[in-house]
Design a protein around this motif. Structure first.
Motif, PDB file in Angstrom:
ATOM      1  N   GLU A 211       0.814  -1.212   0.000  1.00 46.53           N
ATOM      2  CA  GLU A 211       0.000   0.000   0.000  1.00 46.53           C
ATOM      3  C   GLU A 211       0.852   1.269   0.000  1.00 46.53           C
ATOM      4  O   GLU A 211       0.320   2.362  -0.186  1.00 46.53           O
ATOM      5  N   THR A 212       2.143   1.145   0.235  1.00 45.87           N
ATOM      6  CA  THR A 212       3.011   2.314   0.338  1.00 45.87           C
ATOM      7  C   THR A 212       3.556   2.723  -1.030  1.00 45.87           C
ATOM      8  O   THR A 212       3.511   1.948  -1.995  1.00 45.87           O
ATOM      9  N   ASP A 213       4.106   3.927  -1.066  1.00 45.25           N
ATOM     10  CA  ASP A 213       4.725   4.405  -2.302  1.00 45.25           C
ATOM     11  C   ASP A 213       6.021   3.668  -2.610  1.00 45.25           C
ATOM     12  O   ASP A 213       6.530   3.763  -3.734  1.00 45.25           O
ATOM     13  N   LEU A 214       6.559   2.943  -1.630  1.00 44.51           N
ATOM     14  CA  LEU A 214       7.763   2.160  -1.897  1.00 44.51           C
ATOM     15  C   LEU A 214       7.474   1.056  -2.915  1.00 44.51           C
ATOM     16  O   LEU A 214       8.338   0.674  -3.700  1.00 44.51           O
ATOM     17  N   HIS A 215       6.260   0.525  -2.856  1.00 43.74           N
ATOM     18  CA  HIS A 215       5.866  -0.547  -3.778  1.00 43.74           C
ATOM     19  C   HIS A 215       5.079  -0.004  -4.958  1.00 43.74           C
ATOM     20  O   HIS A 215       5.187  -0.523  -6.069  1.00 43.74           O
ATOM     21  N   ARG A 216       4.315   1.032  -4.709  1.00 42.88           N
ATOM     22  CA  ARG A 216       3.454   1.596  -5.746  1.00 42.88           C
ATOM     23  C   ARG A 216       3.769   3.076  -5.881  1.00 42.88           C
ATOM     24  O   ARG A 216       3.213   3.906  -5.155  1.00 42.88           O
TER      25      ARG A 216
END
Length: 229
Positions: A211-216
């Motif tokens: 759910e984080t910007d690290l993944h998306r």
């Protein structure tokens, strides 16, 4: 701004489903440890006389060095024991740490689940700090479950050794024999639930990470209109 509304569909997603399991399993962890009470008994025979059963009660938080036998041993066998006899060991630190982690995990899992069910749209729409804070907290709880469960498992082994030891200070002609020790089944289960919680929180960290910007990564800025300066 997305509306705040109850959405039970979030409970069917891995994010909400795992958080719900964490909430339930944390209850089992602190209940099986924090509500335990038991006792250890010995039969004492003074100079071949009839047995007298002495019992020491113990339980959470497992300060065994405060548990004394009743009736008092100093009143038996003409001074074989000069003072009250205590069980050996203080394991409160590990037990209380384990229960505190379980209680904190219960509260956090309930709060996070309420956010997922009540405002998942807000959680996902633009408020990147929420998923990141959730991810950090989940990783921290995974580490706390590892440390607290390992410490409690070691302390439980020591508790079992302590209550299984012979009665201190018993010497001929007085004879002492072990009568009964309360089973530690629920305490063994508490350790199992501790490691299950570790697995659940470690798995949950992956779903929160997604759910984080690290993944998306955030969407690119809109392209400038043709002819714009």
């Amino acid at each position: 701004m997305p509306a705040l509304r109850l959405d039970l569909g979030a409970a069917k997603e891995p994010l909400g489903l795992v958080r719900g399991l964490q909430w339930i399993f944390s209850i089992f962890a602190f209940a099986t440890c924090g509500r335990y009470s038991g006792s250890v008994s010995f039969g004492v025979s003074c100079s071949g006389g009839p047995n007298v059963t002495v019992t020491a009660a113990f339980g959470y938080p497992f300060r065994l060095n405060r548990a004394t036998f009743a009736p008092p041993l100093k009143d038996l066998c003409n001074g074989t024991w000069a003072a009250d006899v205590h069980l050996v060991g203080d394991f409160a630190a590990a037990a209380q740490f384990f229960v505190a982690v379980a209680a904190a995990a219960f509260v956090y899992a309930a709060a996070a689940l309420a956010v997922y069910l009540g405002c998942l749209g807000l959680y996902r729409a633009g408020a990147a700090r929420l998923p990141m804070a959730d991810f950090v907290a989940t990783v921290v709880f995974s580490f706390l479950w590892l440390v607290s469960t390992s410490a409690w498992a070691k302390a439980l082994t020591d508790v079992k050794v302590s209550v299984a030891a012979p009665l201190p200070g018993c010497r001929p002609p007085t004879t002492c024999s072990a009568a009964a020790v309360s089973p530690a089944g629920s305490l063994n289960v508490s350790v199992i639930f501790g490691f299950l919680n570790l697995l659940l929180w470690a798995a949950g960290s992956w779903f929160v990470y997604k759910e984080t910007d690290l993944h998306r990564p955030p969407p690119p800025p809109p392209a400038a209109a043709p002819g714009a300066l």
